[in-house]
Design a protein around this motif. Structure first.
Motif, short mmCIF file in Angstrom:
data_model
loop_
_atom_site.label_atom_id
_atom_site.label_comp_id
_atom_site.label_asym_id
_atom_site.label_seq_id
_atom_site.Cartn_x
_atom_site.Cartn_y
_atom_site.Cartn_z
N SER A 15 38.75 36.59 32.90
CA SER A 15 39.22 36.04 31.63
C SER A 15 38.46 36.68 30.47
N PRO A 16 38.99 36.63 29.25
CA PRO A 16 38.29 37.21 28.11
C PRO A 16 36.93 36.57 27.90
N GLY A 17 35.97 37.35 27.41
CA GLY A 17 34.65 36.80 27.14
C GLY A 17 33.57 37.86 27.16
N ILE A 18 32.33 37.39 27.23
CA ILE A 18 31.14 38.24 27.25
C ILE A 18 30.65 38.36 28.69
N TYR A 19 30.32 39.58 29.11
CA TYR A 19 29.90 39.81 30.49
C TYR A 19 28.61 40.62 30.53
N MET A 20 27.85 40.44 31.62
CA MET A 20 26.66 41.22 31.87
C MET A 20 26.85 41.97 33.18
N LEU A 21 26.79 43.29 33.11
CA LEU A 21 26.83 44.13 34.30
C LEU A 21 25.40 44.47 34.69
N GLN A 22 25.03 44.12 35.90
CA GLN A 22 23.70 44.45 36.41
C GLN A 22 23.85 45.33 37.64
N ASN A 34 41.11 40.46 26.99
CA ASN A 34 42.43 40.57 27.60
C ASN A 34 43.03 39.18 27.66
N SER A 35 44.20 39.01 27.09
CA SER A 35 44.80 37.67 26.98
C SER A 35 45.33 37.15 28.30
N ILE A 36 45.48 38.02 29.28
CA ILE A 36 45.95 37.58 30.60
C ILE A 36 44.93 37.96 31.65
N ALA A 37 45.02 37.30 32.81
CA ALA A 37 44.09 37.60 33.90
C ALA A 37 44.17 39.07 34.26
N SER A 38 43.04 39.71 34.46
CA SER A 38 43.02 41.14 34.71
C SER A 38 41.82 41.48 35.58
N LYS A 39 41.50 42.77 35.64
CA LYS A 39 40.38 43.24 36.43
C LYS A 39 39.37 43.96 35.55
N ILE A 40 38.12 43.88 35.96
CA ILE A 40 37.10 44.76 35.40
C ILE A 40 36.66 45.67 36.54
N ARG A 41 36.62 46.95 36.25
CA ARG A 41 36.21 47.93 37.26
C ARG A 41 35.05 48.74 36.70
N TYR A 42 34.00 48.90 37.52
CA TYR A 42 32.96 49.84 37.11
C TYR A 42 32.74 50.84 38.23
N THR A 43 32.45 52.07 37.82
CA THR A 43 32.30 53.18 38.75
C THR A 43 31.04 53.95 38.40
N LEU A 44 30.27 54.31 39.41
CA LEU A 44 29.12 55.19 39.22
C LEU A 44 29.46 56.53 39.85
N VAL A 45 29.48 57.57 39.03
CA VAL A 45 29.91 58.91 39.47
C VAL A 45 28.74 59.87 39.28
N ASN A 46 28.51 60.75 40.27
CA ASN A 46 27.43 61.72 40.12
C ASN A 46 27.93 63.01 39.47
N ASP A 47 27.03 63.98 39.32
CA ASP A 47 27.41 65.21 38.62
C ASP A 47 28.27 66.14 39.48
N GLN A 48 28.54 65.73 40.72
CA GLN A 48 29.48 66.47 41.58
C GLN A 48 30.86 65.81 41.59
N HIS A 49 31.05 64.85 40.66
CA HIS A 49 32.31 64.11 40.52
C HIS A 49 32.61 63.27 41.76
N GLU A 50 31.54 62.85 42.46
CA GLU A 50 31.69 61.98 43.63
C GLU A 50 31.41 60.54 43.22
N ASN A 51 32.22 59.61 43.70
CA ASN A 51 32.01 58.20 43.42
C ASN A 51 30.87 57.66 44.28
N LEU A 52 29.83 57.18 43.63
CA LEU A 52 28.73 56.55 44.35
C LEU A 52 28.99 55.06 44.54
N ILE A 53 29.60 54.44 43.54
CA ILE A 53 29.96 53.01 43.59
C ILE A 53 31.29 52.83 42.90
N VAL A 54 32.17 52.08 43.50
CA VAL A 54 33.41 51.64 42.85
C VAL A 54 33.53 50.15 43.11
#
Length: 353
Positions: free
Chosen positions: A184-191, A157-177
């Motif tokens: 900034s643009p680049g390589i990332y590690m999600l742990q 992304n050429s401009i400042a932005s957000k990264i969002r990750y969500t963990l959803v269960n099989d009941q369509h409930e958000n466990l983590i948001v």
């Protein structure tokens, strides 16, 4: 006179194991010669002569930066998204023309700045994608309640932005948001440590920005298994440690290598025995979409197995990886590991001045 005929587009990301030839039209006069100045990450510069062929200068950068990438490590203590700088380097390249008679500089030509992404083998990489998982990430995997997920991805992304990750269960409930701002643009590690959530049979890890999800990984909970899980960390083709869990049978053997010498009576005496640890781990049942995992692990150059609650460095000895079979839906496979003997030391018993 130097005229660029072929060069990377400015700002593009190339894989260091793919072909990368910069071509320049130059003066065929034998009284001139050329040197190429290469700057890595603006802080390391080196220079070398480059031979011309008639009126062409071909600078092949494939494999040229294999040893320029810093080694990567891992820390499994937290759930986080971190920018990974080691596998992506910035390249500035300048071609200089000199007079052979007095080494005076005649002309110079800069190549537009570009980037190189570390890879151990040729691969396909689209650096124009908004968000892309890297390293042949398995998008459908078995996990247990204490798994640690490590996923490597490229964010463009050429401009400042957000990264969002969500963990959803099989009941369509958000466990983590979780949102990470001003990215900034680049390589990332999600742990992600799964012990902080209550997983259901099937869960979905979704990765995107503030507008949409671009990637999804299915996490299937293996809550009933005859064998306990063996967590592993292995380096993917970009040199980053990613995670997996193997749920099949584990067998251990201790190969012995003996060295001996011949005595005067033609008999032999053993003077050294070296014992390593050979471990064979079955994957447990895999779906067709998951068998790529075996190939990924077997191609890795550095692996750690979690044994006795400690990650131990191992080598892979598997000779081949299984592939898909027509009309077959369930698979399994085994991976052979070798743990070399521990090398002890006496450092604590010495005075060092």
């Amino acid at each position: 006179m130097i005229t660029l005929k072929r060069h990377p587009k400015e700002g593009r990301v190339l894989l260091n194991n793919n072909p990368c030839v910069v071509i320049a039209q130059v003066d065929p006069d034998p009284q001139v010669y050329y040197r190429v100045v290469i700057t890595v990450n603006e802080d390391e510069q080196f220079e070398e002569s480059w031979s011309k062929i008639s009126d062409r200068l071909e600078i092949d950068l494939r494999h040229f930066y294999t040893n320029r990438f810093p080694a990567q490590s891992y820390d499994l203590s937290t759930s986080t998204i971190t920018k990974v700088n080691e596998p992506l380097i910035q390249i500035n390249l300048t071609i200089n023309e000199y007079a052979l008679a007095d080494d005076s500089l005649i002309s110079t030509q800069d190549v537009p700045q570009f980037f190189m992404l570390e890879t151990f083998m040729p691969d396909v990489f689209d650096d124009s994608a908004k968000l892309k998982l890297l390293g042949s990430t398995i998008k459908d995997r078995w996990v247990h309640q204490f798994s640690v997920i490590r996923v490597m991805f490229y964010f463009n992304n050429s401009i400042a932005s957000k990264i969002r990750y969500t963990l959803v269960n099989d009941q369509h409930e958000n466990l983590i948001v979780k949102e990470i701002n001003e990215i900034s643009p680049g390589i990332y590690m999600l742990q992600l440590k799964l012990d902080i959530v209550n997983l259901t049979k099937v869960n979905y890890l979704q990765i995107g920005d503030e507008t949409k999800n671009y990637e999804q990984i299915v996490l299937r909970l293996k809550d009933i298994s005859y064998y306990s899980a063996t967590p592993i960390l292995y380096k993917n083709i970009h040199g980053a440690f990613v995670s997996a869990d193997l749920f099949g049978e584990t067998s251990i053997e201790y190969p012995h290598e003996r060295e001996s010498y011949q005595l005067n009576d033609d008999s032999y005496a053993t003077y050294q025995v070296t014992t390593s640890t050979a471990i064979q781990i079955n994957t447990g049942h895999l779906y067709q979409s998951q068998i790529q995992l075996l190939k990924n692990i077997n191609e890795s150059r550095e692996v750690f197995l979690k044994l006795d609650n400690t990650y131990q460095k191992a080598r892979i000895a598997t000779r081949k990886s299984p592939g898909a079979v027509k009309n077959q839906f369930l698979y399994d496979g085994t991976i052979d590991f070798i743990i070399d003997p521990i090398t002890g030391d006496n450092d604590s018993k010495f005075d060092v001045i």
